[in-house]
Design an enzyme around this catalytic site. Structure first.
Site, short mmCIF file in Angstrom:
data_model
loop_
_atom_site.label_atom_id
_atom_site.label_comp_id
_atom_site.label_asym_id
_atom_site.label_seq_id
_atom_site.Cartn_x
_atom_site.Cartn_y
_atom_site.Cartn_z
N CYS A 36 0.80 -1.03 -0.03
CA CYS A 36 -0.04 0.06 -0.06
C CYS A 36 0.91 0.95 -0.20
O CYS A 36 0.82 2.14 -0.94
CB CYS A 36 -0.82 0.04 1.28
SG CYS A 36 -1.82 -1.42 1.57
N HIS A 48 -1.46 6.45 2.09
CA HIS A 48 -1.32 5.70 3.25
C HIS A 48 -1.17 6.50 4.37
O HIS A 48 -0.45 7.49 4.65
CB HIS A 48 -0.10 5.12 3.16
CG HIS A 48 0.34 3.62 4.01
ND1 HIS A 48 -0.67 2.54 3.86
CD2 HIS A 48 1.15 3.57 5.07
CE1 HIS A 48 -0.12 1.73 4.74
NE2 HIS A 48 0.53 2.28 5.62
CA LIG Z 1 -3.54 -1.84 -0.33
#
Ligand SMILES: [Ca+2]
Ligand SMILES: [Ca+2]
Length: 481
Positions: free
Chosen positions: A73, A129
């Site tokens: 991510c 993120h």
């Molecule tokens: Ca992800």
């Protein structure tokens, strides 16, 4: 917008293929966390039901060969939002905050680029993120003019205790699934989707908008309403194929096995004989996400913005469901590197599929190209606006996915070449081996192909930027790898 105006927009875009700086086009930017190609339009698993994405495919271009810049991510999102590859930034892992990395902290991110050039920018759900900082949680909200705060349940309220599978721990993060107590309408993704849908009833003081919506499922934990599990009777679910000796042909220069064996999660799931249940839980989560997306698609289609909004929908990386003896993400194989990708430019090649090879890092230059904003010389990616205008054209320059310092994969749509920091290599030919079972890297017949890919590996690999030491103490969420 009238049919004639819509037709003219489409023709204009196609003819000029810088795609005609269509000023004042709005942008709906949809991120789906941990979604792999198990959706109808990508064909990754025909068992999975995604009726809303299937329908949306009729109004968009499906990019069959879209890849992430990193297979986890944080670095994937940091790369696509800053426009820079990991090897140029040092942002390689979930603990590296782009705002603390010297190579990225001053870059204008994609939403800021729009926001600084006449757009109203707004968001809800996960786009950046998140990182714990001394000033509180950094969720990237600084990049937007407006943040929609909804209060839906993330799914933590479970029916009984059926959802917890403590055997499946890996890196401190358990794999969990089960039914939410909250009804669909009270779940977080659904409420975020509703928030996004409601924005189409507004105007934005005459400005175009850039709206970013993050959908959390199918990210773990797989907590979704019971009805989604019921769509997949356990005795009918076929889990993903597994080849137990798959790693045997991945060896170092001494012929020694590079991978010691299946990953810890796979072993734990195998020990509990839970492969089918886990596959099912992922499928249920994908169908839940699809229902949430349907709320947004339907509202947009009925709104004043139906024909002047570009929609770009993407997953931040893929997910293994047992293939390559793995669960979750990371690694550099197709299952983690390939992402779902659909783009709608009203009036342009709606309902078409493309085999052009693109990367999520190409979204930044493409969107500013489509919207007539000036080029950003900091972008590593390249605009695929020409491919949108002509989806069947040849578009196969090798594209890069990275996992950690000096571990890279390149794909040109046929071959996947992987090069690890420790010198081990892999090569797969998707024409004959779509599951990447047969490593061709040690077959002399492929020496020329490997040499060609090797030349295209990054020459410079930035050292890793500082890790966030606060996260271990304060942010349990960031432990999800
Ligand atoms: Ca992800
Ligand atoms: Ca193999």
């Amino acid at each position: 917008m009238s049919f004639l105006k819509r037709f003219l927009v489409g023709v204009c875009l196609i003819l000029t293929t810088g795609l005609c700086a269509k000023e004042n086009m709005n942008v709906l930017f949809i991120a789906i966390d941990d979604l792999n190609d198990w959706i109808g339009p990508m064909g990754g698993n025909p068992q999975v039901k995604t009726p809303h994405l299937d329908k949306f495919a009729n109004f968009s271009i499906v990019m069959n060969k879209a890849y992430c810049p990193a297979t986890v991510c944080g670095p994937s999102r940091s790369s696509l939002l800053t426009g820079r590859h990991c090897h140029n930034t040092g942002v390689y892992g979930n603990s590296n905050n782009l705002k603390k990395a010297s190579k990225t902290k001053d870059l204008e991110t994609l939403p800021e680029y729009f926001g600084n050039r006449g757009y109203h920018t707004l968001t809800t759900g996960k786009i950046f993120h998140k990182h714990m900082t001394s000033e509180g949680m950094d969720e990237g909200h600084w990049a937007f003019h407006e943040v929609g705060k909804t209060k839906g349940s993330a799914g933590g309220m479970l029916w009984k205790k059926q959802a917890t599978h403590p055997d499946h721990k890996y890196g401190g993060s358990p794999i969990q699934w089960g039914a939410t107590k909250a009804p669909l309408e009270k779940t977080k993704d659904y409420m975020n989707a509703k928030w996004a849908a409601e924005q189409f009833e507004r105007d934005f003081d005459g400005k175009p908008f850039f709206m970013a919506l993050g959908i959390s499922r199918p990210h773990l934990p797989f907590f979704v309403p019971q009805k989604y599990f019921d769509m997949y009777p356990l005795d009918k679910v076929k889990p993903a194929p597994v080849k137990l000796d798959d790693y045997d042909d991945i060896v170092d220069s001494n012929g020694k096995a590079f991978f010691k064996g299946p990953d810890a999660t796979w072993l734990a799931v195998d020990k509990s004989n839970a492969h089918t249940e886990l596959n099912r839980a992922y499928m249920a989560s994908v169908t839940y996400a699809d229902d949430c997306l349907g709320v947004v698609f339907d509202a947009l289609a009925k709104s004043q913005y139906a024909d002047n909004t570009i929609v770009m929908l993407w997953g931040d990386h893929g997910w293994y469901l047992g293939e390559k003896l793995k669960y979750r993400k990371t690694g550099l194989w197709e299952e983690a590197a390939r992402v779902p990708f659909m783009v709608r430019v009203p009036g342009v090649n709606e309902g078409v599929k493309s085999d052009g090879v693109i990367n999520l890092i190409d979204m930044y230059p493409t969107l500013i190209d489509l919207c007539g904003l000036p080029e950003n010389s900091n972008n590593d990616g390249r605009s695929f606006a020409k491919l949108i205008a002509n989806p069947k054209m040849t578009w196969n320059t090798p594209t890069l996915s990275t996992m950690g310092h000096m571990n890279h994969a390149l794909t040109d749509g046929r071959y996947r070449y992987i090069s690890y920091k420790k010198g081990v290599q892999e090569l797969y030919d998707h024409n004959s081996d779509p599951m990447e079972y047969n490593n061709l890297a040690n077959n002399p017949e492929y020496a020329e192909i490997i040499a060609k890919f090797k030349k295209q590996l990054p020459k410079n690999n930035e050292p890793e930027s500082p890790r966030n030491t606060m996260e271990k103490k304060k942010n349990k969420a960031s432990k999800k790898i």
